[in-house]
Scaffold this active site. Structure first.
Site, PDB file in Angstrom:
ATOM      1  N   GLU A 302       0.838  -1.205   0.000  1.00  0.00           N
ATOM      2  CA  GLU A 302       0.000   0.000   0.000  1.00  0.00           C
ATOM      3  C   GLU A 302       0.871   1.252   0.000  1.00  0.00           C
ATOM      4  O   GLU A 302       0.670   2.168   0.784  1.00  0.00           O
ATOM      5  CB  GLU A 302      -0.926  -0.002   1.216  1.00  0.00           C
ATOM      6  CG  GLU A 302      -1.821  -1.227   1.296  1.00  0.00           C
ATOM      7  CD  GLU A 302      -2.741  -1.216   2.494  1.00  0.00           C
ATOM      8  OE1 GLU A 302      -3.878  -1.676   2.384  1.00  0.00           O
ATOM      9  OE2 GLU A 302      -2.311  -0.727   3.569  1.00  0.00           O
ATOM     10  N   CYS A 398     -10.890   0.325   7.412  1.00  0.00           N
ATOM     11  CA  CYS A 398     -10.394   1.628   7.841  1.00  0.00           C
ATOM     12  C   CYS A 398     -11.020   2.775   7.054  1.00  0.00           C
ATOM     13  O   CYS A 398     -11.231   3.867   7.591  1.00  0.00           O
ATOM     14  CB  CYS A 398      -8.874   1.686   7.723  1.00  0.00           C
ATOM     15  SG  CYS A 398      -8.239   1.184   6.108  1.00  0.00           S
TER      16      CYS A 398
END
Length: 633
Positions: A302, A398
């Site tokens: 990421e 998230c």
């Protein structure tokens, strides 16, 4: 300062977040959404509190989903009081209080699933990360309600952390692999005026990157795959923060670190941190940011990779990274008024952030690619992170509550005030009240932004006020014009760092008109962005546009825009709830292709109508192809 939005673009989204998204997300946290991945986050708290038996379920950082939801709900209470919602939050706070350990520690994973591992995995354990989100939520809830229970709980937690972590010989000299607590502690300091919290935040930032790094001895270091993408730079721990001049590693972690550095620079008057942030800002926005404001090009880790590596179909561009960039940009504006921060903040909000949520507020993208081919995505291993349709929830959730908390706090991003200078960074219809040297100043802003660049600002005053009103001149506007009571101002004489600064004695019913003309533009990227060679993107005002299969048919990569192609902007209330679309003519290859894979070139292109919609709105109709970058010749 008090800002009340009442515009036709953002306010409906904020209202929907309050009325639909927050209740929906509460159901998701309680595993009540049919077809969604389970959360178990509230159940984890009940187990930790001893009210239920069972095993912990979910990510190691599952507590942070609840914290961000509380924060979003708390912000919503400021402008939409709701005793029922407040009661739900109070019940969750009471549950957390029962789950909190006698020493102040509060973490469901390391209490239920792995108590022996408390403070052992700083690389990926997320203990301090979760603590930070809980602290942010507690501050937000106190500011909204003045209730101290949650805030006092988090002060106990911060006090405990301060007792066990820090530079003293009897403490662990560590920090969290995922930044977050650093900025949360500054918020806690501001609300309590407890200097220890500011000092602890500064310790976490100052300690990061010092060598030799304790992370290399951490049992979680190098996870999950023990390859080069998870080395020290993944955690922004490869160099001390003031020596980091390039954005490296996990994009969200980097944004939270830079946000904390900006908070500390402001709180401590630390120009060395500000200068480091200027260098990092330039690097991120000139070499590693997508046209949508998306960050983090690689799914594995990421993270950022190298300069100009901005692939479109495999782009990761996590929604949380875009939100982190908004947070950082706004903090930079609090350090110094410069339109390069406001321009990027606007770009992200209208594009890379907003794309993360469906129009109904209940489905989400974790990843925000700039090109989608559903059939290809299904089979390519390197694109398994790309979803062609938004989903109701994630195992790693998230992003959804992060979106909710930024939308319910959006009003706080429009203005800053420094003494007698009031700066407007974003544009939407609103009524905003300021105290200028003890006098009340109300700005009434009316506009159809972002569909139209005409902005009227009327002043309401009890008595004359001498001050500076500063307005960001958007970088996308080629012919800006500003008038005060009908008189055109010389922008070249009053514009500094991209802000038109109008200093005068203001009277009741004075009127400012901002004329930021919008036009459909073709945008090209730096030739070093190899994936975009020979391609253009379409932009209208702050909005980046894309082509969707729903409007243009399949095989979007076959569409080509002639060099002289012109696009016309027009409002369509029959598309996606009412938007400005861009319409023009493009070319497709001749239709005589049969089964051959290759053939000699035949220049017999045919003209076709092309319709583009805002990128943030893509994927809200039937599944299909999408692209931002379009071939040009």
């Amino acid at each position: 300062m008090k800002v009340r939005l009442h515009d036709q673009f953002w306010q409906p989204k904020v209202r929907q977040t309050v009325q639909e998204t927050i209740p929906y997300q509460w159901k998701a946290l309680n595993d009540e959404i049919e077809g969604a991945e389970p959360s178990h986050a509230i159940e984890n708290l009940r187990i930790t509190a001893g009210e239920k038996t069972g095993a912990f379920y979910g990510m190691v950082f599952q507590d942070s989903d609840v914290a961000k939801w509380i924060e979003a709900a708390a912000y919503s209470l400021r402008h939409s009081p709701d005793p029922g919602l407040e009661g739900v939050i109070d019940a969750v706070v009471d549950l957390m209080k029962r789950a909190q350990q006698p020493d102040g520690y509060l973490n469901t994973y390391f209490t239920v699933a792995a108590p022996e591992q408390r403070w052992h995995d700083f690389a990926f354990g997320h203990e301090l990360y979760c603590a930070g989100h809980l602290m942010e939520a507690a501050v937000a809830y106190f500011e909204a309600t003045q209730k101290r229970t949650f805030l006092d709980m988090m002060c106990r937690y911060a006090d405990y952390i301060d007792r066990v972590i820090g530079p003293d010989p009897d403490k662990m000299r560590v920090y969290c692999g995922h930044e977050e607590i650093e900025l949360a502690l500054v918020k806690l300091y501001r609300i309590t005026n407890e200097l220890r919290y500011l000092n602890l935040s500064r310790y976490f930032v100052e300690e990061r990157g010092k060598q030799p790094s304790f992370l290399k001895e951490d049992p979680g270091f190098g996870a999950p795959s023990k390859d080069r993408w998870f080395e020290l730079d993944y955690h922004q721990a490869h160099d001390p923060v003031r020596e980091q001049h390039t954005a490296e590693g996990h994009a969200v972690r980097a944004m939270y670190l830079y946000s904390a550095m900006a908070d500390l620079a402001k709180a401590c008057g630390d120009e060395t941190l500000t200068e480091a942030l200027r260098k990092l800002w330039h690097h991120v926005t000139s070499k590693r940011m997508y046209i949508t404001g998306g960050l983090g090009s690689q799914g594995h880790g990421e993270r950022f990779t190298i300069d100009y590596d901005l692939p479109n179909d495999t782009a990761y561009t996590e929604t949380c990274a875009s939100i982190g960039l908004v947070m950082w940009a706004f903090r930079m504006l609090q350090l110094e008024t410069d339109s390069r921060y406001g321009d990027v903040m606007e770009r992200v909000l209208y594009n890379g952030m907003l794309s993360g949520m469906s129009l109904d507020g209940t489905r989400y993208f974790y990843v925000n690619p700039l090109e989608v081919h559903p059939a290809v995505t299904q089979y390519r291993h390197d694109m398994q992170h790309v979803k062609t349709e938004r989903v109701p929830w994630f195992g790693c959730a998230c992003c959804p509550p992060n979106l909710a908390r930024i939308l319910t706090s959006l009003d706080t991003y429009f203005f800053t005030q420094n003494g007698t200078t009031v700066m407007m960074h974003l544009y939407a219809s609103n009524e905003s009240t300021f105290d200028v040297q003890g006098k009340r100043l109300i700005l009434h802003t009316d506009t159809r932004y972002p569909w139209d660049g005409e902005i009227r600002v009327g002043l309401e005053l009890d008595e004359a006020v001498s001050c500076t009103l500063s307005f960001r001149v958007p970088s996308w506007c080629r012919t800006p014009r500003i008038t005060v009571n009908g008189e055109t101002l010389d922008l070249s004489a009053i514009t500094e760092h991209g802000y038109a600064q109008i200093n005068r004695q203001w009277m009741n019913q004075d009127e400012i008109l901002l004329h930021f003309a919008m036009a459909a533009e073709r945008i090209e990227s730096n030739p070093k962005v190899h994936e975009n060679a020979g391609k253009v993107a379409l932009q209208y005002g702050p909005l980046v546009y894309c082509l969707e299969q729903a409007d243009n048919g399949p095989d979007l990569t076959d569409i080509c825009l002639p060099v002289n192609a012109e696009f016309e902007a027009g409002y369509r209330d029959d598309i996606l709830g009412g938007i400005v679309v861009l319409s023009g003519q493009g070319l497709r290859s001749d239709p005589s292709w049969k089964d051959e894979l290759y053939r000699p070139v035949i220049r017999e292109d045919r003209s076709v109508s092309v319709l583009a919609v805002p990128y943030a709105y893509w994927g809200n109709r039937e599944p299909g192809e999408m692209t931002v970058w379009i071939r040009s010749k």
